[in-house]
Design an enzyme around this catalytic site. Structure first.
Site, PDB file in Angstrom:
ATOM      1  N   HIS A   1      -3.840   7.600   5.930  1.00 44.53           N
ATOM      2  CA  HIS A   1      -3.953   6.285   5.297  1.00 44.53           C
ATOM      3  C   HIS A   1      -5.330   5.709   5.631  1.00 44.53           C
ATOM      4  CE1 HIS A   1      -2.489   2.744   3.318  1.00 44.53           C
ATOM      5  NE2 HIS A   1      -2.731   1.993   4.369  1.00 44.53           N
ATOM      6  N   CYS A  61       0.809  -1.229   0.000  1.00 41.23           N
ATOM      7  CA  CYS A  61       0.000   0.000   0.000  1.00 41.23           C
ATOM      8  C   CYS A  61       0.837   1.271   0.000  1.00 41.23           C
ATOM      9  CB  CYS A  61      -0.924  -0.006   1.207  1.00 41.23           C
ATOM     10  SG  CYS A  61      -1.728  -1.595   1.453  1.00 41.23           S
ATOM     11  N   HIS A  85      -9.845   1.067  -0.787  1.00 42.31           N
ATOM     12  CA  HIS A  85      -8.379   0.984  -0.698  1.00 42.31           C
ATOM     13  C   HIS A  85      -7.853   0.518  -2.057  1.00 42.31           C
ATOM     14  CE1 HIS A  85      -4.404   0.455   0.623  1.00 42.31           C
ATOM     15  NE2 HIS A  85      -4.612  -0.034   1.842  1.00 42.31           N
TER      16      HIS A  85
END
Lengths: 476, 424
Positions: free
Chosen positions: B311, B178, B348
């Site tokens: 995040h 990520c 995401h």
């Protein structure tokens, strides 16, 4: 990519595993002998066609002993295990302990990532249903698992970066790692572990074969008219990068100076092959040399990424010829014929060459390809150009091993010039870096007792898909 | 061409952005969707998820899946197509599209001194297509179509962009889960600063696939409803897909050619928790180190940061660790600092998340407005953050923003953007 601060970067440690086993000394032996160490690929899953390639440079069993405790590695994917072991070897070679790399960055290239875990996980999902997916397999299936496991094992808290650029990845990782140090900016690491790792599983081997990428012979024959593909390989290669001033402050020694690094792209390449855009790649390579203040004629040895791929080797040859513009090329080594493709063998070979390890003949090379115009090291005369300086032997002359290459390397000759490394796996010490202490800083360095090595080594690697990367290493 | 002295003063402008995500195709669709605060997360059709544990994702609309894709597009993966669309859009906004015509003759005659690099992040590249291949392969190995694997590599989206646009400079793909997109932007920033390239096409791309969907579900890290970052009832992430691209170039160059910068990418920093493969360091020390490094790189103090695009995955552990990190960096201001949680709306995007959240951050700065997220359930008393909820927050004076990316394997990355104020 070039240093802004002007701070020289040095390679101070090397750890490696591959078809040759573990340790740089074994790789050096294999390179000097010009002997690929191949094994039969397991074809029992039925993935392979009957006529497909059968051999690959696979890591022999038992190579992790002493570098990685079973309890520590039980949840690691095969590439993570290889990467952690190679990192510990590199630290030991550099004479560093884990405590000395707590702020280090980790930059690791992988072409395919943890393939075993990905295959098994996909089988679970597709055949047994998604609810059967194993969380422990998943967490180690990500491409950055090896870099993360290195950081966890060494408590390295600098940047953790994974690069995926196929064959160009290992040299890109080296360049990115060097840039981390060279930028000199706030928050950047002073030491970097950079390298590459890959595993070669039967599924991947079978698919590469179906794409026509693999040779079905025992040898790969880089630059040879008869070349038919590359030998698949696996393994890991990790180097320790430091600033020269940092190295001087701690009193260590360097294996090589990292003089320049660079990369480019050939937009004519298809997604899974090589193109014909040598001009743009050559321009990029020339600029890389210029950044190091070097001319092509300053290069003493090219450690080429030529692997035996028909189009890849042609492009490699076109790029080299374009850079040298009609003048004779320096000696060209093609170590992927020994290490196989993937797993960082080229990177390790380039560092070894800069450190003075001899490069042997090119396995399988026997018929020059007139279209290519490159003759790699070997009994046909190697390079059309003699090395500079009367005191500098031609790399070929260092290793008069007859061709064709033997199926196994010569026995280890302690005390001869083939004994080139401080990295014997027989006494790794606790956790690799820990306890390595003075032995790692000692005189048993690469190149001990050897003849004068090449002063400037250019490593090149052109990836299927279009990327190209180069690194210029100098004698320390 | 004489290059600018690559010294400390070489500021880097963002002159174009492009995006694809569950909110639609194009940066305008992204911004409109973000401003609405309505999640683009819902039922999806990319693959049969009836046997998976959860059933939601932010899937990109299919209608324009081939937009911007020229000859050879048939073999491109979905992630490649996302990437190409976003890159073409970003270059168009930057006013550089004329330099990147998809025309071989044009490419060959182009000024070679315009050194251009592509820096991309991807977690899985064309793995969706690989899954289709592998399913066939397991049934009948000899009949599976290899063509579906041609663009399967993680590096394929970045390569596809470079190939289509005739790029000859550096092309690097980062795959640090990520954090990939943010790391790619950090590398691009350094490349422009150092003079290695004059223009960087930086971003990321990932598509929905079974492997990650099942994998994160196996970890029980996926919420059964749209994710709720920092809220009390949060139970995991939601998946998204898409691509995002930012065009970076030296500020002086952008101004000289008459481009209007959207923002300045002022700094980047990264770190590793060195703690665990999946669990974040609960102390937040690693994430804080990345943010601190980015601020130091930008030469700005934590006190001047106006908001953070977090995040904020919505997993219990990740949000808690990020809150710890925010406290470490911003001290008593941590609870007052407006937080933007883009994943609540677009899911995401894994290897692309850092890139698309960078685009969201740039757009927030550019418009002087922070996008909201829906007020889903109660605030978490353990995480007393100032999340922008329900309505956009006007913040016309915002000058500096941070975007964070915290990944599997403990890889952390942070970016610092500055509003372009018209003063070089």
């Amino acid at each position: 990519m070039s240093s802004r601060s002007g701070e020289p970067i040095v390679v101070t440690g090397l750890g490696t595993l591959g078809g040759w086993g573990s340790g740089s000394d074994r790789l050096a032996q294999a390179l000097a002998a010009g002997a690929p160490l191949t094994s039969d690929v397991d074809r029992s899953a039925g993935y392979h066609l009957p006529c497909s390639a059968r051999r690959a440079c696979l890591v022999p069993p038992g190579q992790l002993t002493g570098w990685l405790a079973p309890a520590e590695s039980r949840r690691m994917s095969p590439p993570s295990k290889l990467a952690v072991a190679a990192s510990r070897m590199a630290l030991r070679c550099a004479g560093l302990t884990s405590a000395e790399v707590e702020e280090a960055a980790v930059v690791i290239a992988t072409a395919f990532g943890p393939s075993t875990h990905t295959e098994v996980l996909l089988k679970q999902i597709l055949l047994e249903g998604p609810e059967s997916a194993s969380p422990s397999l998943f967490m180690e299936s990500v491409a950055n698992a090896p870099a993360a496991q290195i950081a966890i094992a060494l408590k390295a808290r600098g940047s953790s970066v994974t690069v995926c650029q196929r064959e160009a990845g290992p040299l890109l990782a080296l360049g990115l790692g060097a840039r981390e140090i060279a930028s000199g900016r706030a928050g950047r690491a002073r030491r970097v572990l950079a390298g590459a790792v890959d595993e070669m599983i039967p599924l991947l081997h079978a698919i590469l074969d179906r794409f026509g990428a693999l040779t079905r012979e025992e040898v790969a024959r880089p630059f040879d008219r008869r070349r038919s593909g590359f030998l698949a390989g696996e393994g890991a290669a990790v180097v320790v990068l430091e600033s020269q001033s940092g190295l001087a402050a701690r009193g260590g020694r360097a294996l090589a100076n990292l003089l320049a690094w660079g990369s480019g792209f050939d937009p004519t390449a298809p997604p899974s092959g090589w193109g014909r855009g040598h001009r743009s790649l050559a321009r990029s390579l020339r600029r890389t040399l210029e950044r190091a203040g070097l001319r092509p004629s300053d290069v003493d040895l090219v450690v080429s990424g030529a692997s035996g791929a028909r189009d890849g080797d042609r492009l490699e040859a076109e790029v080299l010829r374009a850079v040298w513009e009609g003048t004779p090329l320096p000696p060209v080594a093609a170590p992927k014929a020994v290490t196989g493709e993937y797993g960082g063998g080229l990177l390790a070979a380039a560092v070894l060459a800069a450190a003075g390890a001899p490069m042997g003949p090119t396995p399988g090379f026997g018929e020059p390809d007139p279209e290519l115009g490159v003759i790699p090291l070997g009994p046909l005369g190697g390079s059309p150009r003699e090395p500079k300086g009367a005191d500098r032997p031609h790399p070929e002359a260092l290793t008069p091993v007859p061709s064709p290459a033997p199926s196994h390397p010569p026995p280890r000759e302690r005390g001869t010039r083939l004994e080139v490394s401080c990295l014997s796996p027989s006494s790794p010490g606790e956790g690799g870096g820990e306890g390595a202490g003075e032995e790692g800083r000692g005189d048993e360095g690469l190149g001990r007792g050897r003849s004068e090595p090449p002063s400037v080594v250019l490593a090149t690697s052109l990836a299927a898909g279009g990327a190209g990367a180069w690194v210029v290493l100098g004698k320390p | 061409m004489q290059r600018e002295d690559p010294g400390e003063g070489r500021r880097v402008a963002v002159t174009g952005v492009g995006a694809v995500c569950g909110l639609g195709w194009g940066a305008a669709a992204l911004w409109d969707g973000l401003r609405s605060g309505r999640p683009g997360i819902g039922p999806f059709h990319r693959f049969d998820h009836s046997r998976h544990r959860t059933h939601l994702a932010a899937e990109a609309p299919e209608a324009e899946a081939l937009a911007g894709v020229g000859p050879g597009g048939r073999r491109l993966s979905i992630a490649d197509r996302f990437a190409l669309f976003a890159a073409v859009e970003a270059l168009g906004q930057a006013g550089l599209a004329k330099d990147f015509r998809d025309d071989r003759d044009f490419r060959d005659s182009r000024d070679e001194d315009l050194e251009v690099g592509v820096y991309f992040g991807s977690s899985t590249g064309g793995i969706y297509e690989s899954e289709l291949f592998f399913a066939d392969f397991l049934r009948e190995p000899r009949r599976a179509r290899l063509s579906s694997l041609v663009s399967q590599q993680v590096n394929a989206p970045g390569d596809a962009v470079a190939r289509q646009l005739g790029v000859t400079g550096p092309v690097v793909t980062f795959s640090s889960a990520c954090a990939s997109g943010a790391l790619a932007l950090g590398a691009a920033l350094e490349a422009v600063r150092s003079g290695e390239v004059e223009v960087a096409i930086a971003g990321g791309s990932d598509s929905l696939c079974q492997l990650t969907y099942a994998g994160f579900n196996a970890l029980r890290s996926v919420d059964e409803v749209p994710c709720r970052p920092f809220r009390a009832g949060r139970a995991g992430m939601s998946f998204g897909e898409g691509a995002a691209v930012l065009v970076l170039e030296p500020l002086a160059r952008a101004l000289a050619r008459g481009a209007e910068p959207l923002a300045v990418l002022a700094g980047a920093g990264s770190s590793c928790d060195a703690h665990h493969m999946t669990a974040p360091d609960p102390t937040g020390a690693g994430a804080a180190a990345a943010v601190a490094a980015a601020l130091a790189d930008a030469g700005v103090a934590p006190e001047v940061v106006d908001f953070v695009n977090v995040h904020g995955t919505g997993t219990p552990l990740n949000d808690a660790a990020e809150w710890q990190a925010l406290q470490r960096v911003f001290g008593n201001r941590a609870g007052e600092l407006p937080l933007v949680a883009t994943k609540a709306l677009i899911g995401h995007l894994l290897g692309c998340s850092g890139a698309i959240e960078a685009v969201a951050t740039v757009l927030c700065l550019h418009h002087g407005e922070l996008h909201p997220v829906r007020r889903d359930g109660e605030a978490d008393p353990e995480l007393p953050v100032s999340l922008v909820l329900d309505e956009p927050l006007r913040l016309p004076g915002a000058r500096t923003a941070v975007s964070t990316s915290l990944a599997f394997g403990g890889s952390n990355a942070a970016l610092v953007f500055s509003r372009w104020t018209g003063q070089a």
